[in-house]
Design a protein around this motif. Sequence first.
Motif, mmCIF file in Angstrom:
data_model
loop_
_atom_site.group_PDB
_atom_site.id
_atom_site.type_symbol
_atom_site.label_atom_id
_atom_site.label_comp_id
_atom_site.label_asym_id
_atom_site.label_seq_id
_atom_site.Cartn_x
_atom_site.Cartn_y
_atom_site.Cartn_z
ATOM 1 N N GLU A 44 -21.740 73.663 -119.770
ATOM 2 C CA GLU A 44 -22.232 72.317 -119.452
ATOM 3 C C GLU A 44 -23.724 72.174 -119.770
ATOM 4 O O GLU A 44 -24.157 71.156 -120.327
ATOM 5 N N GLU A 45 -24.512 73.161 -119.436
ATOM 6 C CA GLU A 45 -25.956 73.102 -119.682
ATOM 7 C C GLU A 45 -26.270 72.993 -121.177
ATOM 8 O O GLU A 45 -27.117 72.201 -121.592
ATOM 9 N N ALA A 48 -25.313 69.480 -122.324
ATOM 10 C CA ALA A 48 -26.243 68.471 -121.800
ATOM 11 C C ALA A 48 -27.562 68.489 -122.577
ATOM 12 O O ALA A 48 -28.189 67.438 -122.751
ATOM 13 N N SER A 49 -27.956 69.647 -123.070
ATOM 14 C CA SER A 49 -29.215 69.772 -123.805
ATOM 15 C C SER A 49 -29.140 69.221 -125.222
ATOM 16 O O SER A 49 -30.162 68.833 -125.777
ATOM 17 N N PRO A 53 -26.075 61.001 -124.962
ATOM 18 C CA PRO A 53 -25.482 60.578 -123.684
ATOM 19 C C PRO A 53 -24.140 59.907 -123.920
ATOM 20 O O PRO A 53 -23.954 59.226 -124.931
ATOM 21 N N ASN A 86 -16.282 70.666 -120.178
ATOM 22 C CA ASN A 86 -17.712 70.479 -119.940
ATOM 23 C C ASN A 86 -18.197 69.121 -120.444
ATOM 24 O O ASN A 86 -19.089 68.517 -119.838
ATOM 25 N N LEU A 90 -19.789 65.812 -118.181
ATOM 26 C CA LEU A 90 -20.965 65.020 -118.556
ATOM 27 C C LEU A 90 -20.654 63.531 -118.672
ATOM 28 O O LEU A 90 -21.561 62.736 -118.897
#
Length: 100
Positions: A44-45, A48-49, A53, A86, A90
């Motif tokens: 997930e991290e 997200a990076s 969006p 993941n 988000l």
Amino acid sequence: EDDILLRSDLDGWAQRYPERVKIWYTLDRPPAAGWGYSAGFIDEEMLASHMPPPRPAPSSLADEATKSLVLMCGPPPMIKFACKPNLEKLGFEEDQLHCF
């Protein structure tokens, strides 16, 4: 790195359409030197990076330009157990996720 499907095409689209196409690669075992992208397992991290969006699925064709689309390529277990879950965490919806 050498077996990334359609890499030259993807990189070309990103150069021609920088506002619309963003590319980020991840390899579990990248080359020893010079790899400028992610390495290891997708989580997930990491997503997200590097992902745009999420936006809601369009309600009409006029909304199509505001929809984020994620294209994924890799082994089926990676897609099923790492990428999709993941991305959904988000806020991406199923119709925004495409695998090939």
